[in-house]
Design a protein around this motif. Structure first.
Motif, PDB file in Angstrom:
ATOM      1  N   UNK A 190       0.824  -1.220   0.000  1.00 36.77           N
ATOM      2  CA  UNK A 190       0.000   0.000   0.000  1.00 36.77           C
ATOM      3  C   UNK A 190       0.854   1.263   0.000  1.00 36.77           C
ATOM      4  N   UNK A 191       0.401   2.267  -0.726  1.00 41.15           N
ATOM      5  CA  UNK A 191       1.096   3.548  -0.795  1.00 41.15           C
ATOM      6  C   UNK A 191       0.393   4.513   0.160  1.00 41.15           C
ATOM      7  N   UNK A 192       1.064   4.804   1.271  1.00 37.13           N
ATOM      8  CA  UNK A 192       0.464   5.606   2.339  1.00 37.13           C
ATOM      9  C   UNK A 192       1.226   6.921   2.486  1.00 37.13           C
ATOM     10  N   UNK A 193       0.474   8.016   2.555  1.00 39.80           N
ATOM     11  CA  UNK A 193       1.081   9.335   2.702  1.00 39.80           C
ATOM     12  C   UNK A 193       0.432  10.063   3.871  1.00 39.80           C
ATOM     13  N   UNK A 194       1.261  10.658   4.698  1.00 38.36           N
ATOM     14  CA  UNK A 194       0.792  11.410   5.862  1.00 38.36           C
ATOM     15  C   UNK A 194       0.655  12.873   5.475  1.00 38.36           C
ATOM     16  N   UNK A 195      -0.539  13.417   5.645  1.00 33.89           N
ATOM     17  CA  UNK A 195      -0.839  14.745   5.111  1.00 33.89           C
ATOM     18  C   UNK A 195      -1.671  15.548   6.108  1.00 33.89           C
ATOM     19  N   UNK A 196      -1.449  16.853   6.118  1.00 41.53           N
ATOM     20  CA  UNK A 196      -2.346  17.772   6.815  1.00 41.53           C
ATOM     21  C   UNK A 196      -3.171  18.491   5.758  1.00 41.53           C
ATOM     22  N   UNK A 197      -4.492  18.284   5.780  1.00 48.16           N
ATOM     23  CA  UNK A 197      -5.346  18.922   4.785  1.00 48.16           C
ATOM     24  C   UNK A 197      -5.290  20.433   4.838  1.00 48.16           C
ATOM     25  N   UNK A 198      -4.992  20.988   5.996  1.00 47.23           N
ATOM     26  CA  UNK A 198      -4.958  22.443   6.134  1.00 47.23           C
ATOM     27  C   UNK A 198      -3.606  23.034   5.753  1.00 47.23           C
ATOM     28  N   UNK A 199      -2.569  22.186   5.702  1.00 44.67           N
ATOM     29  CA  UNK A 199      -1.217  22.663   5.362  1.00 44.67           C
ATOM     30  C   UNK A 199      -0.545  21.639   4.456  1.00 44.67           C
ATOM     31  N   UNK A 200      -0.810  21.741   3.152  1.00 46.96           N
ATOM     32  CA  UNK A 200      -0.269  20.756   2.214  1.00 46.96           C
ATOM     33  C   UNK A 200       1.244  20.870   2.043  1.00 46.96           C
ATOM     34  N   UNK A 201       1.825  21.937   2.556  1.00 47.38           N
ATOM     35  CA  UNK A 201       3.280  22.071   2.455  1.00 47.38           C
ATOM     36  C   UNK A 201       4.004  21.212   3.489  1.00 47.38           C
ATOM     37  N   UNK A 202       3.259  20.564   4.401  1.00 47.60           N
ATOM     38  CA  UNK A 202       3.871  19.776   5.469  1.00 47.60           C
ATOM     39  C   UNK A 202       3.852  18.275   5.154  1.00 47.60           C
ATOM     40  N   UNK A 203       4.764  17.550   5.791  1.00 47.01           N
ATOM     41  CA  UNK A 203       4.779  16.087   5.823  1.00 47.01           C
ATOM     42  C   UNK A 203       4.958  15.478   4.415  1.00 47.01           C
ATOM     43  N   UNK A 204       4.081  14.508   4.024  1.00 44.69           N
ATOM     44  CA  UNK A 204       4.338  13.696   2.824  1.00 44.69           C
ATOM     45  C   UNK A 204       3.649  14.192   1.561  1.00 44.69           C
ATOM     46  N   UNK A 205       3.005  15.350   1.608  1.00 42.65           N
ATOM     47  CA  UNK A 205       2.218  15.789   0.454  1.00 42.65           C
ATOM     48  C   UNK A 205       3.062  15.878  -0.813  1.00 42.65           C
ATOM     49  N   UNK A 206       4.253  16.433  -0.706  1.00 46.40           N
ATOM     50  CA  UNK A 206       5.103  16.577  -1.892  1.00 46.40           C
ATOM     51  C   UNK A 206       5.476  15.216  -2.469  1.00 46.40           C
ATOM     52  N   UNK A 207       5.709  14.234  -1.606  1.00 44.64           N
ATOM     53  CA  UNK A 207       6.026  12.881  -2.085  1.00 44.64           C
ATOM     54  C   UNK A 207       4.849  12.279  -2.852  1.00 44.64           C
ATOM     55  N   UNK A 208       3.632  12.571  -2.390  1.00 43.99           N
ATOM     56  CA  UNK A 208       2.436  12.091  -3.088  1.00 43.99           C
ATOM     57  C   UNK A 208       2.365  12.675  -4.488  1.00 43.99           C
ATOM     58  N   UNK A 209       2.600  13.986  -4.631  1.00 43.12           N
ATOM     59  CA  UNK A 209       2.511  14.617  -5.954  1.00 43.12           C
ATOM     60  C   UNK A 209       3.598  14.101  -6.873  1.00 43.12           C
ATOM     61  N   UNK A 210       4.788  13.870  -6.353  1.00 49.27           N
ATOM     62  CA  UNK A 210       5.868  13.352  -7.197  1.00 49.27           C
ATOM     63  C   UNK A 210       5.511  11.972  -7.739  1.00 49.27           C
ATOM     64  N   UNK A 211       4.914  11.140  -6.890  1.00 47.18           N
ATOM     65  CA  UNK A 211       4.523   9.802  -7.339  1.00 47.18           C
ATOM     66  C   UNK A 211       3.409   9.902  -8.384  1.00 47.18           C
TER      67      UNK A 211
END
Length: 394
Positions: A190-211
């Motif tokens: 499974x591909x799991x990403x840790x994200x804050x919906x209110x702050x997409x600049x934090x945690x794994x959001x960038x890794x999700x977009x790259x994938x």
């Protein structure tokens, strides 16, 4: 995309500049229409509506935002258009375990076939419903990704409850726990990403977009990237490169006007193309007035402070041909080429091909110059809003 490159190569080998320019213009028009349809789903209270709003660059309180709340607010599949890219459609789907949509009716009701990919959101451990949904998506040979939302809340709780806190270790523990839970529910890798919906600049959001950029088809990959909110300097740089890659198309398309033997037509076409490109840059790089206002409100950095970082007269204003002309007056090399192009068109026999070449070249130089200034503004503004340094890079 491959057909376009092959056709362009063929007509250029046959010295047919007019045909190449026509192909470039048509290809740009087709790129503007490429649809991207994203499904966001999850159980009640998972934060999926907040995530939908974040993808659109909106806060929950903004006009047109998806409604949020502690109870299930999404009772029907609801389409939300991206405010700047209407070809990007984000669907907020009700959770599979809601009373109104039982598991056996869910897939048919949601019309899964129309989505390019799925994001399954959970505020805690992923459930059996989430896993069943993922298996059905997999059966349709569609891509899906697990997003563990509200990570910012988890981090705050951990900091408060533990004397010795390590954010990286906490994030790894949560991620591993999600992966293990999904594997126990028979989801492989499974591909799991840790994200804050209110702050997409934090945690794994960038890794999700790259994938996503890697796994989406090429023509949809660019749509996603340009529509994505500025969540990091790296995203801004990737946007700059994507826009830079389109400059040759815009430049080639500008040659169409040079083939028309009417005074002023060629320069008018060039300026229209340059204005269109600048508008696209401003929109994608978050440099429209409303985008700057949203950034200010989201970060608490005043508009005055953000505006102090702006150097281009094309940032934060409505783009017009007159404004573009004013900016380009300062570029002697562009103005000189445009003047030479206008004169060359009326030279017998060789004038039109030369003018078409000059048109493409002058437009190319103008677009590179303008993208550089707007890209630098985008980096400086984002860095100021996020409290970063050394923002501007080539």
């Amino acid at each position: 995309m491959d057909n376009f490159h092959e056709e362009t190569k063929y007509v250029l080998q046959n010295n047919d500049q007019a045909a190449a320019a026509k192909l470039a213009k048509e290809h740009l028009e087709n790129l503007d229409k490429v649809p991207l349809t994203i499904a966001v789903t999850g159980e009640t209270g998972s934060g999926k509506s907040t995530f939908v709003n974040a993808l659109r660059g909106l806060k929950n309180s903004d006009e047109g935002a998806a409604p949020t709340g502690a109870v299930e607010t999404t009772m029907e599949p609801t389409e939300y258009l991206h405010p700047d890219y209407p070809n990007v459609k984000i669907w907020d789907l009700p959770g599979m375990g809601t009373i109104k949509f039982t598991a056996d009716k869910y897939l048919k009701k949601m019309e899964f076939e129309k989505f390019d990919f799925f994001i399954i959101v959970s505020a805690d451990r992923f459930s059996e419903n989430d896993a069943k949904l993922a298996r059905e998506i997999q059966n349709l040979e569609k891509k899906f990704y697990f997003v563990r939302s509200k990570i910012d809340h988890n981090i705050i709780d951990e900091k408060r409850d533990k004397k010795e806190f390590n954010e990286e270790e906490t994030l790894k523990r949560i991620r591993d726990d999600c992966i293990q839970g999904l594997e126990q529910l028979e989801i492989k890798s499974p591909k799991v990403f840790l994200v804050s919906g209110k702050d997409l600049n934090l945690f794994d959001a960038d890794d999700l977009w790259k994938l996503l950029e890697q796994e989406l088809p090429e023509h949809k990959r660019e749509v996603l990237l340009l529509a994505l909110p500025n969540i990091s300097l790296d995203v801004i740089n990737r946007k700059k490169q994507a826009l830079k890659d389109k400059i040759q198309l815009y430049a080639l398309a500008s040659a169409i006007g040079a083939a028309v033997l009417i005074p002023g037509i060629s320069i008018a076409v060039d300026l229209a193309i340059i204005t269109k490109f600048v508008t696209e840059c401003q929109k994608s790089l978050g440099l429209r007035a409303e985008s700057l206002k949203r950034l200010s409100e989201a970060t608490g950095v005043s508009m005055e402070e953000l505006k102090a970082e702006i150097k281009s007269p094309l940032t934060g204003v409505k783009i017009t041909t007159e404004l573009v002309i004013g900016v380009l007056r300062g570029c002697i090399f562009v103005g000189g080429l445009m003047a030479a192009e206008e004169g060359a068109r009326f030279v017998p026999f060789i004038g039109t091909p030369v003018a078409m070449g000059l048109s493409a070249f002058s437009t190319y130089l103008a677009l590179k110059y303008l993208l550089k200034s707007l890209g630098d503004d985008a980096q400086r503004v984002f860095a100021k809003a996020m409290g970063l340094t050394d923002a501007v890079s080539d």
